[in-house]
Design an enzyme around this catalytic site. Structure first.
Site, PDB file in Angstrom:
ATOM      1  N   GLY A 116      37.038  42.620  36.701  1.00 51.11           N
ATOM      2  CA  GLY A 116      38.113  43.503  36.275  1.00 51.11           C
ATOM      3  C   GLY A 116      39.281  42.702  35.747  1.00 51.11           C
ATOM      4  CB  CYS A 117      42.878  43.447  35.793  1.00 48.37           C
ATOM      5  SG  CYS A 117      44.443  42.718  35.328  1.00 48.37           S
TER       6      CYS A 117
END
Length: 181
Positions: free
Chosen positions: A13-14
């Site tokens: 993810g981020c």
């Protein structure tokens, strides 16, 4: 810490989330956000955000294997993101947010595949683990404004709502590995 270091490249993810967690892991020298797994040299954040470069947002973790091993890093990694979401993490959608381990040698690849099988068989997840193993990826560091993001922006809503809970979970689940500072 000893003089020896190893490097791991992880996508979950981020990259701001993974960076914040791994910066607080004992035995980690540094955690640098960046991009890997794509087909363009020196991609920019803007290019990667389109999903068209093939890169994932990653963190490159340099660690002391005498303090923490690759398998232990992966245990923390799997605890702070959902490895059953294909090309997304929560509201972050696209291949740049995929779950991937990008091994730098045969041993890391073997361990990554073992840990993925163990995670899948553990019964912890409500769906199959889709974390990819992508050997041979080149790491490109992110622009300076993405480095130390949580440390510099801890009071921003994204940091409070998304990053802080992941960091708190890592500290709770791995109190002997993840520092309070």
């Amino acid at each position: 810490m000893s003089d020896s270091t190893e490097t791991a490249i992880l996508a979950g993810g981020c990259f701001w989330c993974l960076e914040a967690v791994f910066q607080n892991v004992r035995g980690v020298h540094d955690a640098i956000p960046g991009y890997a797994g794509g087909h363009r040299e020196r991609p920019t954040y803007r290019e990667v955000c389109t999903g068209g470069t093939g890169h994932a947002e990653v963190v490159r973790v340099r660690f002391d294997p005498q303090v923490i091993g690759f398998r232990e890093l992966l245990a923390i990694f799997f605890s702070v993101h959902d490895p059953t979401q294909l090309n997304r993490q929560g509201n972050d959608v696209g291949p740049q947010y995929r779950s991937a381990i990008m091994p730098l040698d045969d041993n890391q690849e073997r361990i990554a595949r073992e840990v993925i099988r163990e995670q899948d068989a553990s019964g912890v997840w409500n769906a199959p683990v889709v974390t990819a193993v992508e050997p041979g990826a080149t790491f490109w560091p992110a622009e300076d404004e993405h480095r130390d993001f949580y440390q510099r922006n801890a009071s921003q809503p994204y940091c409070q709502l998304i990053i802080a809970p992941k960091l708190a979970h890592a500290r709770s689940a791995f109190p002997d590995r993840v520092s309070e500072e």
